[in-house]
Design a protein around this motif. Structure first.
Motif, short mmCIF file in Angstrom:
data_model
loop_
_atom_site.label_atom_id
_atom_site.label_comp_id
_atom_site.label_asym_id
_atom_site.label_seq_id
_atom_site.Cartn_x
_atom_site.Cartn_y
_atom_site.Cartn_z
N LYS A 182 0.28 9.04 1.19
CA LYS A 182 0.73 7.99 2.17
C LYS A 182 -0.35 6.90 2.03
CE LYS A 182 -2.02 10.46 5.89
NZ LYS A 182 -1.99 11.28 7.21
N VAL A 183 0.22 5.76 2.62
CA VAL A 183 -0.68 4.43 2.64
C VAL A 183 -1.31 4.22 3.75
CG1 VAL A 183 -0.27 2.20 1.87
CG2 VAL A 183 1.08 3.77 0.49
N GLU A 184 -2.38 3.66 3.67
CA GLU A 184 -3.05 3.15 4.89
C GLU A 184 -3.23 1.75 4.39
OE1 GLU A 184 -6.35 5.55 5.41
OE2 GLU A 184 -5.10 7.31 6.38
N GLY A 185 -2.80 0.58 5.28
CA GLY A 185 -2.92 -0.64 4.76
C GLY A 185 -4.31 -1.28 5.18
N ARG A 186 -4.31 -2.17 4.06
CA ARG A 186 -5.71 -3.13 4.40
C ARG A 186 -5.33 -4.51 4.06
NH1 ARG A 186 -8.04 0.17 0.34
NH2 ARG A 186 -8.77 -1.83 -0.52
N ALA A 218 -5.08 -1.18 -0.36
CA ALA A 218 -4.41 -0.28 0.57
C ALA A 218 -5.42 1.18 0.14
CB ALA A 218 -3.02 -0.04 0.26
N THR A 219 -5.19 1.97 0.93
CA THR A 219 -5.76 3.48 0.64
C THR A 219 -4.79 4.37 0.62
OG1 THR A 219 -7.90 2.65 2.03
CG2 THR A 219 -7.56 5.19 1.46
N PRO A 268 1.85 -1.19 0.06
CA PRO A 268 2.93 -0.87 -1.09
C PRO A 268 3.60 0.42 -1.09
CG PRO A 268 0.69 -0.29 -1.87
CD PRO A 268 0.62 -0.89 -0.40
N ASP A 269 4.93 0.64 -1.60
CA ASP A 269 5.87 1.70 -1.61
C ASP A 269 5.10 2.62 -2.73
OD1 ASP A 269 7.63 3.69 -2.22
OD2 ASP A 269 9.23 2.06 -1.73
N ALA A 326 6.33 4.53 -10.47
CA ALA A 326 7.11 3.75 -11.53
C ALA A 326 6.23 2.89 -12.55
CB ALA A 326 8.27 2.83 -10.99
N LYS A 327 5.15 2.39 -11.92
CA LYS A 327 4.25 1.66 -12.88
C LYS A 327 3.06 2.30 -13.66
CE LYS A 327 4.91 -2.60 -10.35
NZ LYS A 327 4.10 -3.73 -9.54
#
Length: 283
Positions: free
Chosen positions: A167-171, A175-176, A48-49, A55-56
């Motif tokens: 920063k995002v690490e995808g799963r 995500a992490t 995800p961004d 924003a949520k």
């Protein structure tokens, strides 16, 4: 005293509530009963961004809730409780094990932390720096940790201005989120599901020693949409105190947002002030 940070930070991360059934209450809180992993496409990573996550995150001013809190260590203790928080100002936990009668309270406010034992008419007041072991963590930080909201240490709740610091690490099942830079001697990570709700938080020293790679971990579940954005309605905390396992759980009920609150933050009259070292006799 160096252990107090690891005792009280998990205490302030406790959230929880009911079984995983889909429900909504009069205050606009909706819970989700379907695991986010069920929505994951086989083999696809979720990335995800962070700006969308920011924003949520909703805004809020106050929270009042009841519930139950349980400690398990060398001794076990369970009690009904009432909690009040005003964003960025205080956290107030009133322990009420029987018939709604307060027997103790834990308060963080201004630059102080106070623990009051009403049964034995004694209390502790210390500078709030004992909570952080020298790390400049604010009350707002503690509140975000408590509620399972995403927080960027050193720059406040996740928002559009500080989103670049994570920063995002995808799963496949979520995500992490990890900080782009370590902060004041320790690091942390948030796990989120595909609904973008926090499912876990880990905090650990940047330079871990053997056998102490993770100082504590909190697992969140039964996420809710609230005026504060996503919050976790169940948490299970595991940590080590004085080289012994220590676990905390808490159940919340009847959450009420953005109402006027008037908790008693004063030091009790006629009570004996005790040494903080006595706190560890409980564990």
């Amino acid at each position: 005293m160096k252990h107090l940070f690891w005792l009280l930070i998990p205490l302030l991360m406790l959230v929880g509530c009911k079984s995983q059934q889909k429900s909504s209450d009069r205050r606009g809180v909706t819970t989700f009963n379907q695991p986010a992993s069920a929505n994951a496409s086989a083999g696809a990573l979720y990335t995800p961004d962070v700006r969308v996550l920011a924003a949520k995150q909703g805004t809020w001013t106050t929270l009042r809730t009841g519930g139950n809190i349980t400690f398990k260590g060398s001794q076990s203790f369970s009690s009904g409780m009432q909690m009040q928080m005003e964003r960025g100002k205080y956290i107030y936990i009133s322990l009420r094990p029987m018939l709604g009668i307060e027997v103790g309270r834990f308060v963080v406010y201004d630059d102080k932390v106070m623990l009051v034992d009403k049964v034995h008419k004694q209390y502790i007041v210390e500078d709030a720096s004992v909570l952080t072991n020298g790390v400049p963590i604010t009350i707002e930080t503690l509140q975000d940790i408590f509620l399972g909201r995403i927080h960027v240490l050193g720059s406040g709740s996740l928002n559009s201005g500080n989103a670049k610091k994570l920063k995002v690490e995808g799963r496949a099942d979520g995500a992490t989120l990890v900080p782009t830079d370590r902060y004041k001697g320790f690091t942390y990570s948030y796990a989120i599901d595909r609904n973008n709700a926090v499912t876990a938080l880990e905090v650990r020293p940047a330079e871990a020693t053997a056998g102490m790679e993770n100082e504590y971990r909190v697992n969140y579940s039964n996420s809710s949409i609230s005026p504060a954005g996503y919050i976790a309605q169940k948490a299970s905390i595991a940590t080590i105190l004085k080289n012994k396992p220590f676990n905390i759980s808490l159940n919340l009920k009847d959450l009420k947002w953005n109402q006027e609150l008037k908790p008693d933050l004063s030091e009790p009259d006629g009570y004996a002030k005790m040494s903080i070292d006595k706190l560890f006799l409980m564990f």
